[in-house]
Design an enzyme around this catalytic site. Structure first.
Site, PDB file in Angstrom:
ATOM      1  N   CYS A   1      -4.823 -13.026  -7.202  1.00  0.00           N
ATOM      2  CA  CYS A   1      -5.434 -12.848  -8.518  1.00  0.00           C
ATOM      3  C   CYS A   1      -5.441 -11.349  -8.836  1.00  0.00           C
ATOM      4  O   CYS A   1      -4.876 -10.552  -8.088  1.00  0.00           O
ATOM      5  CB  CYS A   1      -6.827 -13.469  -8.583  1.00  0.00           C
ATOM      6  SG  CYS A   1      -8.088 -12.668  -7.569  1.00  0.00           S
TER       7      CYS A   1
ATOM      8  N   ASN B   1      -8.675  -9.634  -6.336  1.00  0.00           N
ATOM      9  CA  ASN B   1      -8.852 -10.180  -4.987  1.00  0.00           C
ATOM     10  C   ASN B   1     -10.316 -10.150  -4.548  1.00  0.00           C
ATOM     11  O   ASN B   1     -10.623  -9.960  -3.386  1.00  0.00           O
ATOM     12  CB  ASN B   1      -7.956  -9.442  -3.980  1.00  0.00           C
ATOM     13  CG  ASN B   1      -7.833 -10.136  -2.641  1.00  0.00           C
ATOM     14  OD1 ASN B   1      -7.741  -9.467  -1.613  1.00  0.00           O
ATOM     15  ND2 ASN B   1      -7.814 -11.444  -2.605  1.00  0.00           N
TER      16      ASN B   1
ATOM     17  N   CYS C   1     -12.569 -12.518  -6.585  1.00  0.00           N
ATOM     18  CA  CYS C   1     -13.130 -13.759  -7.148  1.00  0.00           C
ATOM     19  C   CYS C   1     -12.252 -14.958  -6.806  1.00  0.00           C
ATOM     20  O   CYS C   1     -12.482 -15.658  -5.827  1.00  0.00           O
ATOM     21  CB  CYS C   1     -13.292 -13.649  -8.662  1.00  0.00           C
ATOM     22  SG  CYS C   1     -14.520 -12.441  -9.219  1.00  0.00           S
ATOM     23  N   ARG C   2     -11.235 -15.191  -7.617  1.00  0.00           N
ATOM     24  CA  ARG C   2     -10.455 -16.417  -7.512  1.00  0.00           C
ATOM     25  C   ARG C   2      -9.658 -16.542  -6.217  1.00  0.00           C
ATOM     26  O   ARG C   2      -9.715 -17.581  -5.550  1.00  0.00           O
ATOM     27  CB  ARG C   2      -9.505 -16.526  -8.719  1.00  0.00           C
ATOM     28  CG  ARG C   2     -10.244 -16.615 -10.041  1.00  0.00           C
ATOM     29  CD  ARG C   2      -9.307 -16.443 -11.222  1.00  0.00           C
ATOM     30  NE  ARG C   2      -8.810 -15.065 -11.291  1.00  0.00           N
ATOM     31  CZ  ARG C   2      -7.880 -14.653 -12.149  1.00  0.00           C
ATOM     32  NH1 ARG C   2      -7.323 -15.504 -12.982  1.00  0.00           N
ATOM     33  NH2 ARG C   2      -7.497 -13.386 -12.156  1.00  0.00           N
ATOM     34  N   SER C   3      -8.893 -15.527  -5.874  1.00  0.00           N
ATOM     35  CA  SER C   3      -8.014 -15.678  -4.709  1.00  0.00           C
ATOM     36  C   SER C   3      -8.761 -15.752  -3.377  1.00  0.00           C
ATOM     37  O   SER C   3      -8.382 -16.556  -2.520  1.00  0.00           O
ATOM     38  CB  SER C   3      -6.927 -14.596  -4.678  1.00  0.00           C
ATOM     39  OG  SER C   3      -7.468 -13.303  -4.637  1.00  0.00           O
TER      40      SER C   3
ATOM     41  N   ASP D   1     -10.137 -15.822 -15.091  1.00  0.00           N
ATOM     42  CA  ASP D   1     -10.854 -14.846 -14.282  1.00  0.00           C
ATOM     43  C   ASP D   1     -12.335 -14.897 -14.640  1.00  0.00           C
ATOM     44  O   ASP D   1     -12.720 -14.540 -15.745  1.00  0.00           O
ATOM     45  CB  ASP D   1     -10.297 -13.447 -14.550  1.00  0.00           C
ATOM     46  CG  ASP D   1     -10.804 -12.411 -13.561  1.00  0.00           C
ATOM     47  OD1 ASP D   1     -11.831 -12.664 -12.893  1.00  0.00           O
ATOM     48  OD2 ASP D   1     -10.179 -11.348 -13.453  1.00  0.00           O
TER      49      ASP D   1
END
Length: 193
Positions: free
Chosen positions: A13, A16, A18-20, A130
Site C-alpha cells: 500500500c 505500509n 494500514c492496509r498492507s 486508504d
C-alpha cells in the site's frame, strides 16, 4: 521464512502502516492456522517513503490484537529485490499498481505477478481504499469475505494448500474496525495525493 520451494506474497500500500500490514497479518494468521505458514514467505511494503521505520497504525494494531491476530512489522519501501524474489505482489489501489509497474519495468529479472488484491474479491471490490484518508469501516474476516482470502483460494488451485480453505468458515466476519483520518502519532500527516 518459507521453504525454497514455497510460495511468496508481498502486500503493498502507500505507507505500509494500514492496509498492507493488516493484509500481511491476516494472511499469516490464516497460514498459521492452516499449518502451512512454513510454505509461505509473507511480507508487506510501501510504495512511498512517508512512514519508513514506523510501526503499523495504532488503530489497525488494536483491531488485530482484539482478535488475536499477531502483527509485528516495521514499515519499509518496496525494493528492486522484491520484484525478483516474490511470486506475487498484491496492492490495494490503482496508484499502488501504477507505481509498482513503473518500478518493475526498471528491474531486469522481475518475476513477480503484480495485481490489485481486490481483483480476487468475490464481491468485486477492486479498490481497498486508504483508511488514513477516508472514514470507513474495514470488515476484517478471517475467511472468504476478504479479498486476500480469495487470493489464498486462488493460489491453492496452483498446487499449494493455503489457509482459509475450510468451507465451514466461509462468511464469518470477526470485526468491524473503524479507521479514519488522524494525525500521525509523530505529529505530521502524510501529504495529500
Amino acid at each position: 521464512m518459507a521453504a525454497s520451494s514455497g510460495k511468496s506474497v508481498l502486500f503493498v500500500c502507500l505507507g505500509n502502516i494500514c492496509r498492507s500490514p493488516i493484509a500481511e497479518a491476516v494472511f499469516r494468521k490464516m497460514a498459521t492456522d492452516a499449518g502451512v505458514v512454513d510454505k509461505w514467505r509473507i511480507d508487506s511494503a510501501a510504495t512511498s517513503t512517508y512512514e519508513i521505520g514506523n510501526p503499523p497504525d495504532h488503530r489497525g494494531q488494536a483491531c488485530m490484537k482484539k482478535h488475536g491476530v499477531p502483527m509485528r512489522h516495521v514499515a519499509r519501501q518496496v525494493t528492486k529485490e522484491d520484484f525478483m524474489s516474490f511470486d506475487y505482489i498484491l496492492c490495494m489501489d490503482e496508484s499502488n499498481l501504477s507505481d509498482l509497474k513503473k518500478k518493475a519495468n526498471s528491474v531486469k529479472n522481475s518475476k513477480a505477478k503484480i495485481e490489485l488484491l481486490g481483483s480476487y474479491d468475490p464481491e468485486k471490490q477492486l479498490i481497498i481504499k486508504d483508511p488514513y484518508y477516508h472514514y470507513l469501516c474495514l470488515s476484517l474476516t478471517l475467511d472468504s469475505r476478504v479479498a486476500w482470502r480469495s487470493k489464498a483460494l486462488q493460489l491453492s488451485t496452483r498446487g499449494v494448500t493455503v489457509p482459509g480453505s475450510n468451507p465451514a468458515l466461509i462468511g464469518s466476519p470477526i470485526e468491524r474496525c473503524t479507521i479514519g483520518p488522524s494525525s500521525s502519532r509523530f505529529g505530521r500527516r502524510r501529504p495529500s495525493l
